[in-house]
Each structure stands twice: as C-alpha cells, then as structure tokens.
Design a protein around this motif. Structure first.
Motif, short mmCIF file in Angstrom:
data_model
loop_
_atom_site.label_atom_id
_atom_site.label_comp_id
_atom_site.label_asym_id
_atom_site.label_seq_id
_atom_site.Cartn_x
_atom_site.Cartn_y
_atom_site.Cartn_z
N CYS A 12 -4.23 -7.03 1.86
CA CYS A 12 -4.89 -7.30 0.80
C CYS A 12 -5.57 -8.37 0.53
O CYS A 12 -6.62 -8.73 -0.11
CB CYS A 12 -4.26 -6.93 -0.20
SG CYS A 12 -4.24 -6.49 -1.84
N THR B 112 -6.71 -4.06 -6.33
CA THR B 112 -5.18 -3.15 -5.58
C THR B 112 -5.32 -3.27 -4.21
O THR B 112 -6.02 -3.77 -4.16
CB THR B 112 -6.40 -1.29 -5.92
OG1 THR B 112 -7.66 -1.69 -5.63
CG2 THR B 112 -6.19 -1.02 -8.06
N CYS B 113 -4.19 -2.60 -3.84
CA CYS B 113 -3.92 -2.74 -1.98
C CYS B 113 -4.31 -1.51 -2.09
O CYS B 113 -3.01 -1.01 -1.56
CB CYS B 113 -3.06 -3.89 -2.73
SG CYS B 113 -3.27 -5.19 -2.63
N ASP C 215 -1.08 0.44 -15.23
CA ASP C 215 -2.79 0.44 -15.77
C ASP C 215 -2.31 1.16 -17.43
O ASP C 215 -1.90 2.50 -17.22
CB ASP C 215 -3.99 1.09 -15.36
CG ASP C 215 -4.68 0.86 -16.13
OD1 ASP C 215 -4.82 0.59 -17.81
OD2 ASP C 215 -6.40 1.88 -15.93
N GLN D 8 -2.82 6.84 -5.65
CA GLN D 8 -3.13 5.98 -4.70
C GLN D 8 -4.17 5.30 -5.10
O GLN D 8 -5.18 6.33 -5.27
CB GLN D 8 -3.17 6.12 -3.48
CG GLN D 8 -1.61 6.64 -2.83
CD GLN D 8 -1.51 7.23 -1.04
OE1 GLN D 8 -2.11 6.66 -0.88
NE2 GLN D 8 -0.22 7.95 -0.87
N MET E 12 -4.71 2.79 -7.72
CA MET E 12 -4.98 2.87 -8.81
C MET E 12 -3.70 2.08 -9.51
O MET E 12 -4.35 1.33 -10.76
CB MET E 12 -4.96 4.28 -10.19
CG MET E 12 -6.23 5.45 -10.03
SD MET E 12 -5.56 6.49 -10.79
CE MET E 12 -5.65 6.04 -12.67
N ALA F 43 -1.78 -1.60 -8.75
CA ALA F 43 -2.68 -2.75 -8.85
C ALA F 43 -1.56 -3.25 -8.24
O ALA F 43 -0.37 -4.61 -8.84
CB ALA F 43 -2.97 -3.99 -9.89
N HIS F 44 -1.76 -3.41 -7.10
CA HIS F 44 -0.20 -4.41 -5.88
C HIS F 44 -0.47 -5.91 -5.84
O HIS F 44 0.53 -6.82 -6.12
CB HIS F 44 -0.14 -3.40 -4.57
CG HIS F 44 0.78 -2.58 -4.72
ND1 HIS F 44 1.53 -1.51 -5.29
CD2 HIS F 44 -0.69 -1.16 -4.37
CE1 HIS F 44 1.35 -0.63 -4.47
NE2 HIS F 44 0.65 0.16 -4.80
N ASP G 285 -0.85 0.93 -0.57
CA ASP G 285 -0.98 2.67 -0.66
C ASP G 285 -0.55 2.80 0.89
O ASP G 285 0.75 4.19 0.74
CB ASP G 285 -1.66 2.72 -1.49
CG ASP G 285 -2.26 2.08 -2.16
OD1 ASP G 285 -1.40 2.58 -2.93
OD2 ASP G 285 -3.50 2.02 -3.43
N THR H 284 -5.59 -5.42 -13.29
CA THR H 284 -4.71 -3.25 -13.07
C THR H 284 -6.03 -2.83 -13.23
O THR H 284 -7.76 -3.50 -13.23
CB THR H 284 -3.79 -3.33 -14.32
OG1 THR H 284 -5.00 -3.46 -15.76
CG2 THR H 284 -3.48 -3.57 -14.65
N PHE H 285 -6.41 -1.90 -12.90
CA PHE H 285 -7.20 -0.29 -12.46
C PHE H 285 -8.18 -1.03 -13.43
O PHE H 285 -9.35 -0.86 -13.41
CB PHE H 285 -6.77 0.59 -12.03
CG PHE H 285 -7.09 1.90 -12.13
CD1 PHE H 285 -7.99 1.81 -10.44
CD2 PHE H 285 -8.08 2.83 -12.31
CE1 PHE H 285 -9.27 2.62 -9.79
CE2 PHE H 285 -9.48 3.74 -11.76
CZ PHE H 285 -10.08 3.13 -11.04
#
Length: 450
Positions: free
Chosen positions: A109, A77-78, A42, A293, A295, A297-298, A82, A69-70
């Motif tokens: 996810c 996010t995943c 982010d 963790q 935050m 975006a996997h 994490d 993104t966050f």
C-alpha cells in the motif's frame, strides 16, 4: 488544505464537509463539529447515527471527512490491507507468519500511494487539528462545540490545546489521551472491560448461578487455544461458508466484538469450553468479512500510529503492560497489543518519521469538557475519561454502565451530551443511574450464533 503545512506551496487537498441543518426552526448560534475515530473512518458515514441521536436537535452539525479518509481527496485506502484482514480469519492470529503478511500488505500500500505522490508523513493529528481550526474560519463560525469519538478524542484534545480560539465546549466520547496512547496502552482498557463484563454477570443471579466461573473459564480457554488453536467453518452473511482459526489472541480480541453485544458473552464462552466454537467463530469472522472494504483509510491509521504511538514505547514496555493487565496469559498472546497485532512490523514498512515530542503534551484547559465513556469499552476504557479530566478544570466525567465503545448513540449518552452542549457547566446526568448492563442470556434462552 495544504497536504503539508511544512511545505505550504506544495500539493493541496480538498476535504469533504457536510453541513447538517438543525431540526429546530430557531437553532442555537453555536454549531457542533463532529470528529470521528479509528483513525481512518469517514465521518460522513456517521451522519445517520448522529441525527438519529438528536445531535442536530437545536444546532447545526458540521461533519468533516478528515484528511486521508474516503470522502476527501487522495484517500489513504489500502485494499491490500483489506484483503489481509479478510484472510486473517483463516490464519492463527498470533503467528509470526501472519504478522509478515500484514507488513507485506502495508508495504504494498505504501509503495502504491507514494508512487501517486502521497506524502504519508503529512497525515497526522497535528495537521488534522490545523484542518479543523481552518474549517471554522472558512465557514465563518465565531464559536462552536466539538463532539469527538475514539481517535477523534485524541484529535479533539490536540485541537483544543493547539487552537483553543472559538471552542465553546468539547465532548470526548471513548477517550484516547495523546499523552499516553501507545500500542501497550490498549491492554488496560481490555482488562477493565473484561473485569466489568464478568462482574456484571456475577451481579445477575441467573448468570452467576449458571456461569459462576466465567472469567476463569475465558482465561483458561485463551491459554488452551493458544496452545492448540481450533479450526472450524461457519456461515457469515454476504461471505458464505468460511474457515475460521481461533487461537488465544483471536479469542482475547473477540472481547472487543462481544462488548458491543454482551448479552451472550457467558453463553458463548461456555459453549466454547464445551467444544462448540461456532458461536464465537461466527462473530469473529463477521467482524472482518466483508465489512466496508475499500472505504476505510488504513493509511491514515498507520501514519498516526507509526509516528505518534509506536515510537514512544519500547517492545519491552509494551509487553510489560500486557503482563500487568493479564498475568494469567502466555507471552505469545501478550506480545501483541489488543487490536494492534504486529503493528511495529507494519510501521517498519510504512516508514514515517517519529512525531515531535510535543504531540504527547498533556492538554490543560478551562474549556468546558464532558468526558463520557462506557464501562464495557474494551477499546478506550472508562478510566481514560477520568484521566484526561484531571487537567481540564471545567470537566464533567460520566460512565454508562454496560455500554461499550461509543455512547453518543445510546439514549442516555445522547441526552447527557446534548444537555452538556446546552449547559456545559451543569449537564443533565440524571439518566445515568438508570443505565444498567443488559441481562445475560443463559443456556436454553435461544442465543444464535450470529
């Protein structure tokens, strides 16, 4: 923004944007837009670094939280991934069972996000670039400058190819060329940084005397740990006492962490070779525990990598790049690309289609461009700044000795970048020759295992 421009009447996204005012009472009329990397970070989290580096010295700074993104709507996010990363420090890095756990986390996810109506295929670099182009128009900015880092450089190079209107100049810091980026592409950067770190030790008399064969020692330890992984326990801030497994893949990838604080690289490797893995184990664990963790975006990472990187390289091609970079290492280490182990398995679970071949187009442009890199960058080697500059007719290439991934927050890097935005055809690069690798710590000088 539309989630997918292929379906303009479908779902929409709201993207977070921060406007950081210039520190000057009379700012220049062309602001800077910042595009961050990973992909999945982010950009709003970089504002403190950007302002500390003086990027808003005499220009307004526009910071976009990219789609997915966050801070933007519907973040990809995943927490499942994490949790996997937190567990991975306890597991052999290269083991197929570890890869299975990663793929399972990605599948969970993906299932959760798609159940919420998210279209993972809509989160890619082309859509990202169109978002940037639309943002300039929405803000009513006639002309702006682009500052990009890591994956943000892939986005910037795509953006300047697809939407050159209104772009006054571009800085690419830690370069990811869209035309060649694949999982196996990362091997050359790892080797370049490793050779430069070892060479810098050899250039310092005290380091050369104390650690004359540190490069060979490191490679030997990768082989030994791959054959016989070491398990130890270390204390990590905010996580307490944790179990850490070090195999060859973990040690090789520790180089990325070490490149950002290289002073104790030779000492840590020497300690490992003498039966003391705690120093490296603590650094390896701290890279994943506990971090930010929740935050990161996997999902954006996987949507980009699985559509734009993985399909453009076969497993055999990926392995061959590893073998060319590190012929000294065993196949089990070379089978997993640096920073991206078991990505192909995760991509099977992620299920996005291959991107069109056009995403691999070479960016050819006369927009003034600064390609700036660090010689210790184990993620996006300095060679790739020189590579993209070949088709950018008004480009300046700068490499900072001893600097790792990301130069904009280095004093000289910040000076070169801001002077480039002031005068894109003649930036002030005089400080570059004064930048040297930090002195390496030798035994007895008090390095800590943190």
């Amino acid at each position: 923004m539309p989630e997918s421009r292929a379906h303009p009447t479908g779902r929409t996204l709201r993207l977070a944007v921060a406007l950081v005012r210039s520190a000057s009472f009379a700012p220049r009329p062309d602001p800077i837009v910042f595009l961050t990397g990973e992909p999945g970070a982010d950009a709003l989290g970089n504002i403190a670094e950007l302002t500390a580096a003086g990027m808003n010295r005499d220009r307004d700074l526009v910071v976009l939280s990219q789609r997915g993104t966050f801070s933007s709507q519907r973040p990809l996010t995943c927490p499942e991934i994490d949790r996997f990363y937190a567990d991975r420090v306890h597991l052999p890095y290269d083991a197929p069972a570890t890869g299975d756990r990663y793929a399972q986390a990605a599948a969970r996810c993906h299932e959760r996000l798609t159940a919420q109506g998210v279209d993972p295929a809509a989160y890619d670099t082309s859509e990202n670039a169109a978002d940037v182009a639309d943002l300039r128009k929405v803000l009513g900015i006639r002309e702006w400058n682009v500052l990009s880092h890591s994956y943000g450089t892939q986005l910037a190079l795509t953006y300047m190819r697809m939407f050159p209107e209104g772009v006054r100049s571009v800085t690419v810091d830690g370069v990811v060329p869209p035309s060649v980026a694949t999982p196996g592409w990362t091997w050359s950067s790892m080797r370049e940084a490793f050779d430069d770190i070892v060479g810098a030790c050899a250039a310092q008399p005290s380091c050369r005397k104390r650690y004359p064969d540190i490069g060979a020692t490191f490679l030997r330890m990768v082989r030994e740990l791959e054959a016989r992984p070491v398990t130890t326990h270390v204390t990590v801030p905010q996580a307490g006492r944790v179990k850490v497994v070090l195999d060859g893949g973990a040690l090789l990838n520790w180089t990325v962490r070490a490149s950002h604080a290289p002073a104790d690289f030779p000492l840590a490797v020497d300690e490992l070779a003498h039966g003391h893995p705690e120093h490296i184990a603590a650094q390896w664990a701290s890279a994943w525990l506990p971090g930010s963790q929740g935050m990161f975006a996997h999902g954006l990472s996987l949507s980009v990598w699985c559509s734009e990187w993985v399909p453009f390289e076969t497993p055999a091609e990926q392995l061959a790049k590893g073998q060319r970079a590190f012929p000294e290492l065993p196949r089990s280490v070379l089978a997993q690309a640096p920073q991206l182990p078991f990505l192909r398995q995760a991509c099977q679970a992620w299920g996005v289609p291959k991107a069109p071949d056009s995403v691999r187009a070479v960016t050819r442009s006369s927009i003034p461009t600064l390609a700036i890199s660090g010689s210790f960058d184990a993620q996006t080697g300095a060679q790739w700044g020189r590579f993209v500059a070949r088709t950018l007719s008004r480009s300046t290439v700068v490499t900072l000795a001893g600097v790792a991934h990301g130069t904009f927050d280095h004093p000289c890097g910040a000076k070169v970048i801001t002077s480039f935005f002031d005068d894109p055809d003649s930036p002030d690069t005089r400080c570059v020759t004064s930048v040297k690798p930090v002195p390496f710590i030798t035994a007895g000088e008090g390095a800590g295992a943190s």
